[in-house]
Enzyme design. Structure first.
Site, PDB file in Angstrom:
ATOM      1  N   HIS A  47      -6.462  50.281 -45.584  1.00  0.00           N
ATOM      2  CA  HIS A  47      -6.838  49.446 -44.452  1.00  0.00           C
ATOM      3  C   HIS A  47      -7.093  50.414 -43.302  1.00  0.00           C
ATOM      4  CE1 HIS A  47      -4.346  46.286 -46.639  1.00  0.00           C
ATOM      5  NE2 HIS A  47      -5.597  45.868 -46.658  1.00  0.00           N
ATOM      6  N   ASP A  50      -3.982  51.673 -41.913  1.00  0.00           N
ATOM      7  CA  ASP A  50      -3.166  52.567 -42.750  1.00  0.00           C
ATOM      8  C   ASP A  50      -3.520  53.994 -42.373  1.00  0.00           C
ATOM      9  OD1 ASP A  50      -1.940  50.597 -44.421  1.00  0.00           O
ATOM     10  OD2 ASP A  50      -3.766  50.471 -45.629  1.00  0.00           O
ATOM     11  N   ASP A 248       1.360  39.483 -56.567  1.00  0.00           N
ATOM     12  CA  ASP A 248       0.998  40.901 -56.746  1.00  0.00           C
ATOM     13  C   ASP A 248       1.978  41.636 -57.661  1.00  0.00           C
ATOM     14  OD1 ASP A 248      -1.105  40.406 -55.030  1.00  0.00           O
ATOM     15  OD2 ASP A 248      -0.193  41.370 -53.299  1.00  0.00           O
TER      16      ASP A 248
END
Ligand code: XLS
Ligand code: MG
Length: 342
Positions: A47, A50, A248
């Site tokens: 991202h 990040d 996830d």
């Protein structure tokens, strides 16, 4: 052919969920990248924040400098950046969505933020931009005009396509969560909206296993559909126990046969030959201790490799015989036995 894997720093999280706070210390990005490399990861999914934490409070010069540092770290470790995705769902200005927010100022923020994500991608020498449309949808159905919203999504895509003619974009479809109803719930929707853009060849998809399951669809068929259109720019393999919150889980943890078929369709269609990565988007369970928080990733790689071996052993002659006799019970048993036997 051996596949190349990617993972994102958010996969090794601090374990907060809706009902409780963090349970693990946060691991610095550089440490995560070193560990990823050790586990056999070839590329990092990012991202924008990040790469540059607290991005909204940083100047363009600071952003450039910090992204440059991460680029050096990647180079030193022999890693590459797979994609950069603007995290358009955490900033207060994206509370009603980014591109489809009802507030014109907030829509403008989403475009600017995407531009910054592209700038970061350039510094990382990365040509793939990710769009997971988290809040592009509704909590209250009547709050947004759907036709206008589709238009706004296309505008956002066009904006990025125009801003940098060298990047490709993937759309990561998901039917719900954090919104009640998403505007692009499936791969079919994502591919259809791509056709409305000014350069549809540069807009593809990322199929995440859990997101397909949440839409009540078969992940392998969603992958196949994108492959058919030559639009599978990446995948997010993981697993999901039916219609629950987005879990996830490690790849294969819930449905081995479904996972086998995802690997099978990737192998059969030479996925990776265009430089694509087998992306994992797996979260460490909240119950994991800090030292063991990479297991969702390492186990997913192990499971993928075992399933790949099984795919390579798959007896296509036997499959044909079963198909000719229309004996699908036998074929099904063959697959189950292949999965069960070592
Ligand atoms: C969340 C998404 C997110 C994307 C990247 O469900 O999977 O992690 O993959 O923005
Ligand atoms: Mg994902």
């Amino acid at each position: 052919m051996s596949f190349k894997f990617s993972a994102g720093p958010w996969n090794v999280s601090e374990g907060a969920d809706r009902f409780g706070p963090t349970v693990r210390a946060s691991i610095p990005l550089i440490e995560k990248m070193e560990k990823f490399k050790e586990l056999g990861i070839d590329a990092i999914q990012f991202h924008d924040d990040d790469v540059v934490p607290d991005i909204s409070n940083k100047s363009p010069e600071q952003i450039e400098k910090e992204a440059g540092t991460v680029k050096k770290q990647l180079d030193n470790l022999g890693l590459v950046a797979e994609f950069v995705a603007p995290r358009l769902w955490e900033d207060i200005r994206t509370v009603d969505g980014g591109f489809t927010s009802n507030d014109p100022q907030e829509r403008k923020y989403a475009l600017n933020r995407s531009k910054t994500a592209v700038d970061i991608a350039q510094i990382l020498n990365c040509k793939l931009i990710g769009l997971w449309y988290a809040r592009e949808g509704t909590h209250c159905y009547e709050s947004k005009n759907p036709i206008e919203s589709f238009d706004r999504l296309v505008e956002g895509l066009n904006y990025i396509l125009e801003y940098d003619k060298s990047v490709k974009i993937f759309i990561e479809s998901k039917p719900n969560e954090p919104v009640d109803r998403s505007f692009l719930p499936t791969i079919g929707h994502a591919l259809a909206i791509a056709e409305k853009t000014i350069d549809s060849l540069r807009v593809g998809v990322n199929l995440e296993t859990a997101h397909a399951v949440l839409a009540g669809l078969d992940p392998a068929t969603e992958i196949a559909f994108a492959l058919y259109f030559k639009k599978l720019f990446t995948v997010h393999l993981n697993d999901q126990n039916g219609l629950r919150y987005d879990q996830d889980k490690a790849f294969g943890a819930e449905n081995l046969r479904q996972s086998f078929n995802q690997v099978k369709v990737l192998v059969e269609n030479n996925y990776g030959s265009g430089g694509e990565f087998v992306g994992l988007d797996v979260q460490a369970m909240r119950t994991q201790k800090l030292e063991e928080s990479y297991k969702a990733i390492s186990n997913s790689i192990k499971i993928f490799n075992i399933l790949e071996e099984k795919v390579r052993k798959f007896d296509y002659d036997f499959q044909k015989k079963c198909i000719d006799r229309r004996d699908y019970e036998e074929l099904e048993f063959y697959v189950l036995e292949l999965l069960l036997k070592s």
